[in-house]
Design an enzyme around this catalytic site. Structure first.
Site, PDB file in Angstrom:
ATOM      1  N   ASP A  51      -9.182  -5.154  -5.841  1.00  9.77           N
ATOM      2  CA  ASP A  51      -8.669  -3.920  -5.226  1.00  9.77           C
ATOM      3  C   ASP A  51      -9.204  -2.724  -6.006  1.00  9.77           C
ATOM      4  OD1 ASP A  51      -7.253  -1.811  -4.139  1.00  9.77           O
ATOM      5  OD2 ASP A  51      -5.306  -2.824  -4.222  1.00  9.77           O
ATOM      6  N   SER A  76       0.840  -1.189   0.000  1.00  5.71           N
ATOM      7  CA  SER A  76       0.000   0.000   0.000  1.00  5.71           C
ATOM      8  C   SER A  76       0.886   1.256   0.000  1.00  5.71           C
ATOM      9  CB  SER A  76      -0.954  -0.054   1.199  1.00  5.71           C
ATOM     10  OG  SER A  76      -1.927   0.957   1.145  1.00  5.71           O
ATOM     11  N   HIS A 106      -8.371  -4.214  -1.405  1.00  5.65           N
ATOM     12  CA  HIS A 106      -7.052  -3.655  -1.093  1.00  5.65           C
ATOM     13  C   HIS A 106      -6.427  -4.321   0.132  1.00  5.65           C
ATOM     14  CE1 HIS A 106      -3.941  -0.582  -1.351  1.00  5.65           C
ATOM     15  NE2 HIS A 106      -4.103  -0.308  -0.067  1.00  5.65           N
ATOM     16  N   ASP A 107      -7.256  -4.724   1.075  1.00  2.00           N
ATOM     17  CA  ASP A 107      -6.752  -5.345   2.304  1.00  2.00           C
ATOM     18  C   ASP A 107      -6.259  -6.775   2.097  1.00  2.00           C
ATOM     19  OD1 ASP A 107      -6.955  -3.196   3.955  1.00  2.00           O
ATOM     20  OD2 ASP A 107      -8.646  -3.935   5.129  1.00  2.00           O
TER      21      ASP A 107
END
Length: 345
Positions: free
Chosen positions: A290, A148, A320-321
């Protein structure tokens, strides 16, 4: 800020094969070093205190590991903590094997750490890491593993300090933010600023985090977890997803400062690296679900990087996680990437 003395667990200087090392053979430093950087949005060099963790086998190559804006230096379990934010992947015998490498991680800098600046850049974080590498006598790290925001800083590090890194492993992060993701973060920052102005900071930060959670996770996960209907409670209908979001908001307020959130969220959207300037070999990891870092951006990054680059695409419902949740899928990718760069040290 007063310097934090480094906590050092000493060990024998005799080199030991990774396979035969014991936990007692590993070492850990957790402290603060003063370094000098030239901030992107400042006019003069300035001294900053960098809070860091450096742990693993003392005779092994150093690997930088950095996470998202809410991650800190405590990437793994250790003497002063029972867990770390990525300890399923950073541990003795794990994909990032502390018996085979030494992991270096820092707390992100914010403007309060840097005199005379209103905003902090990914280049500033990279500069602090590069200066810390010199201060610790490392010189060159074998790999920069970033997820990230950490991936963004890894790209800045590779562009600015090509002689200090052998390879990059970048998860869910690109050379620039996607405009839709910037729009979503801008709304979150607006909520927090409104809370600061109205004296309802905690509520605002919690609400901003709730909104952020809807961007971090994938549609498939939300569909699977929160498909049930609403229930009437306290005079209104409550939907299943609300309890989850409210819990996430409360937890975030307990551990995060609003000014820090504003600074690091903005730093993501200020990020802009020219991929052609990054010449270190890179392994990119992306997730189709994502919505913050679309695969199209990672494909462009792979195509434009100045060095060789591979793109690993891993299916996940977690959006995204996924870099935090898909540890089983990520382990062989990380292990191979680090074996390629560290195997011949």
């Amino acid at each position: 800020m007063p310097a934090e003395p480094a906590t050092v667990i000493s060990l024998s200087p005799v080199a030991t094969p990774a396979a035969s090392r014991r936990a007692s053979d590993l070492t850990e430093q957790r402290g603060t070093r003063r370094v000098v950087i030239s901030p992107k949005y400042g006019s003069d060099p300035v001294g900053v205190d960098v809070r860091y963790l450096w742990c693993g086998a003392p005779d092994a190559p150093t690997v930088i590991v950095q996470g998202g804006i809410s991650a800190d230096r405590d990437v793994c379990a250790g003497r002063e903590r029972s867990t770390g934010w990525w300890d399923a992947l950073v541990a003795e015998g794990a994909a990032i094997d502390l018996a085979a490498c030494r992991v270096l991680s820092i707390d992100w800098l914010v403007p309060a750490d840097i005199d005379g600046v209103a905003s902090v850049s990914s280049e500033d974080q990279a500069a602090a890491l590069a200066a810390l590498v010199d201060e610790l006598g490392v010189g060159r790290v074998q790999a920069f593993v970033g997820s990230s925001y950490g991936a963004m800083v890894g790209l800045a590090f590779g562009a600015l300090y090509p002689g200090k890194v052998k390879s990059l492993v970048l998860l869910a992060g690109a050379h620039r933010p996607h405009p839709l993701a910037t729009a979503q973060r801008s709304v979150q920052r607006g909520i927090v600023r409104l809370g600061l102005a109205s004296g309802r900071t905690g509520e605002a930060l919690a609400l901003a985090r709730q909104l952020a959670m809807t961007t971090y996770r994938g549609s498939e996960e939300f569909s699977r977890r929160f498909a049930a209907g609403p229930e009437l409670r306290d005079g209104r209908f409550h939907f299943p997803v609300e309890d989850y979001l409210e819990h996430a908001g409360r937890r975030f307020v307990e551990r995060f400062d609003p000014e820090r959130f504003l600074a690091l969220s903005e730093s993501i959207d200020l990020h802009d690296v020219v991929p052609e300037q990054v010449t270190a070999p890179a392994t990119l990891v992306g997730f189709p679900s994502d919505r913050l870092v679309p695969l199209a951006d990672l494909c462009e990054l792979q195509r434009r990087l100045g060095g060789t680059a591979t793109l690993e695409v891993l299916d996940s419902p977690f959006g995204h996680d996924a870099f935090l949740k898909e540890t089983v899928q990520l382990a062989p990718v990380l292990r191979q990437a680090l074996n390629d760069c560290c195997g011949d040290h």
